[in-house]
Design a protein around this motif. Structure first.
Motif, short mmCIF file in Angstrom:
data_model
loop_
_atom_site.label_atom_id
_atom_site.label_comp_id
_atom_site.label_asym_id
_atom_site.label_seq_id
_atom_site.Cartn_x
_atom_site.Cartn_y
_atom_site.Cartn_z
N UNK A 1 -27.33 -12.65 -2.99
CA UNK A 1 -28.45 -13.41 -3.56
C UNK A 1 -28.21 -13.63 -5.05
N UNK A 2 -27.26 -14.50 -5.34
CA UNK A 2 -26.94 -14.85 -6.73
C UNK A 2 -26.12 -13.78 -7.41
N UNK A 3 -26.30 -13.69 -8.72
CA UNK A 3 -25.51 -12.72 -9.51
C UNK A 3 -26.28 -11.42 -9.75
N UNK A 4 -27.51 -11.34 -9.29
CA UNK A 4 -28.34 -10.16 -9.54
C UNK A 4 -27.68 -8.87 -9.04
N UNK A 5 -27.09 -8.84 -7.83
CA UNK A 5 -26.53 -7.57 -7.39
C UNK A 5 -25.30 -7.12 -8.18
N UNK A 6 -24.65 -8.02 -8.89
CA UNK A 6 -23.42 -7.66 -9.60
C UNK A 6 -23.76 -7.07 -10.96
N UNK A 7 -23.42 -5.82 -11.15
CA UNK A 7 -23.82 -5.10 -12.35
C UNK A 7 -22.64 -4.86 -13.30
N UNK A 8 -21.56 -4.30 -12.77
CA UNK A 8 -20.44 -3.91 -13.61
C UNK A 8 -19.13 -4.14 -12.86
N UNK A 9 -18.16 -4.70 -13.56
CA UNK A 9 -16.83 -4.91 -12.96
C UNK A 9 -16.03 -3.61 -13.03
N UNK A 10 -15.57 -3.14 -11.89
CA UNK A 10 -14.72 -1.95 -11.81
C UNK A 10 -13.62 -2.24 -10.80
N UNK A 11 -12.60 -1.43 -10.80
CA UNK A 11 -11.53 -1.60 -9.81
C UNK A 11 -11.85 -0.70 -8.63
N UNK B 1 -19.42 -3.32 -9.08
CA UNK B 1 -20.51 -2.44 -8.69
C UNK B 1 -21.84 -3.18 -8.69
N UNK B 2 -22.70 -2.80 -7.77
CA UNK B 2 -24.07 -3.31 -7.75
C UNK B 2 -24.87 -2.53 -8.79
N UNK B 3 -26.02 -3.06 -9.15
CA UNK B 3 -26.89 -2.35 -10.08
C UNK B 3 -27.38 -1.07 -9.42
#
Length: 106
Positions: free
Chosen positions: A61-71, A75-77
């Motif tokens: 649902x858009x960019x809301x679930x994307x919190x932090x870029x990790x390898x 990660x989600x919020x």
């Protein structure tokens, strides 16, 4: 591998995300948020539909679930991870959710 196949719009949920944050609980299911789920993707993953299987594909649902870029995956919020873990019927998931709340949301 899953991230490479599903693309940059993919994100795993609950257990795997909680495990990425704390290394405490992984869970039995693997929720995956994707932008779309064409038949071609299903074939590349070599999976067949199974209502009781461990893979759960959800439309992002858009960019809301994307919190932090990790390898290797973003990660989600923590609020989303917490909510999904609390929704589970597994008491261990609730314990993991409380730990995430204490560590990231307080």
């Amino acid at each position: 591998m899953l991230y490479r196949i599903c693309g940059t719009g993919s994100l795993t949920g609950q257990g795997p995300q909680g495990h990425a944050l704390q290394k405490f609980y992984r869970g039995l299911e693997l929720p995956i948020f994707v932008d779309s789920f064409p038949d071609q993707l299903r074939r590349r993953l070599r999976i067949i539909p199974d209502k009781s299987g461990p893979l759960i594909f959800l439309r992002s649902f858009g960019t809301i679930p994307f919190w932090r870029e990790t390898a290797p995956l973003p990660l989600a919020h923590p609020w989303l991870i917490y909510s999904e873990l609390m929704y589970s019927s597994d008491p261990r998931a609730h314990e993991a959710a409380e730990e995430i709340k204490r560590e990231f949301l307080s």
